[in-house]
Motif scaffolding. Structure first.
Motif, PDB file in Angstrom:
ATOM      1  N   PHE B  20       5.123  89.447  66.824  1.00  0.00           N
ATOM      2  CA  PHE B  20       4.796  88.043  67.072  1.00  0.00           C
ATOM      3  C   PHE B  20       5.018  87.717  68.539  1.00  0.00           C
ATOM      4  O   PHE B  20       6.090  87.970  69.084  1.00  0.00           O
ATOM      5  N   PRO B  22       5.690  84.899  70.893  1.00  0.00           N
ATOM      6  CA  PRO B  22       6.139  83.502  70.757  1.00  0.00           C
ATOM      7  C   PRO B  22       5.494  82.544  71.748  1.00  0.00           C
ATOM      8  O   PRO B  22       5.591  81.338  71.593  1.00  0.00           O
ATOM      9  N   THR B  23       4.825  83.059  72.786  1.00  0.00           N
ATOM     10  CA  THR B  23       4.192  82.146  73.740  1.00  0.00           C
ATOM     11  C   THR B  23       2.752  81.808  73.349  1.00  0.00           C
ATOM     12  O   THR B  23       2.256  80.747  73.693  1.00  0.00           O
ATOM     13  N   SER B  24       2.100  82.704  72.631  1.00  0.00           N
ATOM     14  CA  SER B  24       0.707  82.437  72.243  1.00  0.00           C
ATOM     15  C   SER B  24       0.537  82.233  70.751  1.00  0.00           C
ATOM     16  O   SER B  24      -0.513  81.781  70.306  1.00  0.00           O
ATOM     17  N   GLY B  25       1.558  82.590  69.976  1.00  0.00           N
ATOM     18  CA  GLY B  25       1.453  82.469  68.528  1.00  0.00           C
ATOM     19  C   GLY B  25       0.637  83.580  67.891  1.00  0.00           C
ATOM     20  O   GLY B  25       0.376  83.562  66.698  1.00  0.00           O
ATOM     21  N   THR B  26       0.247  84.560  68.695  1.00  0.00           N
ATOM     22  CA  THR B  26      -0.584  85.639  68.155  1.00  0.00           C
ATOM     23  C   THR B  26       0.273  86.628  67.369  1.00  0.00           C
ATOM     24  O   THR B  26       1.393  86.958  67.773  1.00  0.00           O
ATOM     25  N   ILE B  27      -0.278  87.049  66.252  1.00  0.00           N
ATOM     26  CA  ILE B  27       0.430  87.997  65.397  1.00  0.00           C
ATOM     27  C   ILE B  27      -0.341  89.317  65.374  1.00  0.00           C
ATOM     28  O   ILE B  27      -1.558  89.332  65.175  1.00  0.00           O
TER      29      ILE B  27
END
Lengths: 350, 85
Positions: B20, B22-27
């Motif tokens: 994850f 945490p700065t872009s929310g991309t998983i």
């Protein structure tokens, strides 16, 4: 003990923020009070939730104007002795701003912007504001008449937006005309045509102190979208660039209370482009509370003029997802709301 | 080749392979080899050390291990996780 009036209780596939705001308030450890639901339609689903609101009142639609709203709230105030009202809908906010002094005289507090602050961040004026404070924003033009749509082929695709609600992508000139007509017939003119920025959308919920300070910011990224582009599942994020953008906007506007910042991180140049500044909490605000920042509770303290002492820490990686469920009520109760305009002590009913 | 792995240190990585940002929310998801490479990069290990870690843990030849490392680097570059310096 606090009595709070909350609007925006529709909780369908494109939910308003009211239910989430109410949940944030009532789940805070210090909560003690009652929620009065204020709805524009007897079928606003949050108004049917007996656990959420102890009473529900029907309001005239915002088009009826500020006098109708004032008269209605004067009536409600005699029954509920409200301490604070939290308006949660863009379209109603100007009416609430117009009657804020009368409400204050009744003992009802709000923590909302002035007429000038509200208009400076509106979609119509966003480009001007962004230029003043050095923020990127997509080029936007206004359409005030269907016969004056001057989009060129080489500008496509574009976003077509209503002043308060609705945003649709147009890939052809025919689609531009079609969307302008549809949106204008629903929400009126002006309709906005905005340059399309390809990239990923980021959102932040903020609370400002009205003196230019950002008191809290909660970032979010959508994981699952509805067909209207709303976030069905979202994750909390901490993005310093997004937070800085939010801080610039709050500072420039000296914004009091709640605001949602919508931005796109451009795929082309990696920069953030400000898309909208919504003058209220977002519908996903319960995620902020779950991730450590109970912004509605903070708002309530500010509205009540209390000193802010609670320290909040935001966590990234907290996921929320909407899910649908069923609320049961009697048809009598809905018809009572229709005909009498109110249902009292909802919690005691059924 | 020197790559900037600063951003990798911000990632939340679970043992199950979920990554994850945490700065872009991309998983992202990764297999165990990817997780091994990510962990080694975050620890500041060099290419050869990472290759040797793979050779220790998996039954592959040197060429395959190196190819997998560079393929993974390219994926990290593509997602903006690392950049060449």
């Amino acid at each position: 003990m606090c009595n709070i009036g909350i609007t925006g209780l529709n909780a369908g596939d494109s939910p308003a923020p009211g239910v989430a705001v109410a949940r944030c308030l009532t789940e805070h450890p210090d909560w003690s009070g009652n929620i009065s639901g204020m709805v524009y339609d007897a079928l606003e689903s949050g108004g049917l939730d007996r656990k959420l609101a102890s009473s529900v009142y029907l309001l005239s639609y915002p088009k009826a104007g500020k006098d109708a709203l004032l008269e209605r709230i004067s009536y409600i105030q005699k029954r509920e002795a409200l301490d604070v009202i939290i308006p949660n809908l863009d379209a109603e906010l100007l009416n609430f701003i117009s009657i804020r002094e009368e409400l204050a005289d009744m003992g009802i507090r709000m923590f909302i912007p002035s007429d000038e602050q509200f208009k400076r961040r509106s979609k119509v004026n966003l480009s001007k504001l962004a230029a003043e404070i050095g923020i990127n924003t997509p080029k936007t033009r206004l359409v005030t008449d269907r016969s004056h749509i001057d989009v060129r082929q080489d500008e496509l695709p574009v976003m077509v937006k209503g002043l308060f609600y609705d945003a649709r992508m147009a890939y052809t000139l025919e689609e531009v005309r079609h969307h302008v007509h549809k949106i204008a017939s629903m929400w009126g003119y002006p309709v906005l045509i905005q340059q399309f920025i390809e990239g990923e959308e980021y959102n932040a919920a903020v609370v400002g102190d009205g003196k230019g300070n950002l008191l809290a910011v909660a970032g979010m990224k959508k994981l699952v979208f509805t067909d209207k582009g709303k976030g069905w599942a979202c994750v909390s994020i901490i993005n310093e660039d997004l937070n800085e953008l939010a801080e610039q906007a709050v500072s420039a506007l000296a914004w009091p209370g709640a605001m949602e910042v919508e931005a796109i991180k451009s795929k082309k140049d990696g920069k953030f482009y400000l898309i909208e500044l919504n003058p209220r909490f977002p519908a996903w605000i319960y995620l902020a509370k779950a991730a450590g920042m109970n912004l509605p509770h903070l708002y309530l303290q500010l509205a009540l003029g209390k000193e802010i002492t609670e320290k909040m820490a935001y966590r990234s990686g907290v996921v929320f997802t909407n899910y649908t469920t069923n609320l049961i009520t009697d048809l009598d109760r809905i018809s009572t709301l229709f005909t009498n305009g109110e249902v009292d002590y909802y919690a005691k009913a059924v | 080749m020197i790559i900037d792995v600063h951003k990798l240190k911000e990632l939340a990585i679970s043992e199950s392979g979920l990554i994850f940002d945490p700065t872009s929310g991309t998983i992202y998801t990764s297999n165990s080899v990817g997780l091994l490479i990510l962990g080694a990069l975050r620890d500041g290990k060099e290419d050869i050390e990472i290759r040797n870690l793979i050779l220790n843990d998996y039954d592959v030849d040197e060429l395959t291990a190196e190819r997998d490392i560079y393929d993974f680097y390219n994926q990290l570059r593509g997602s903006g996780m690392v950049k060449d310096v």
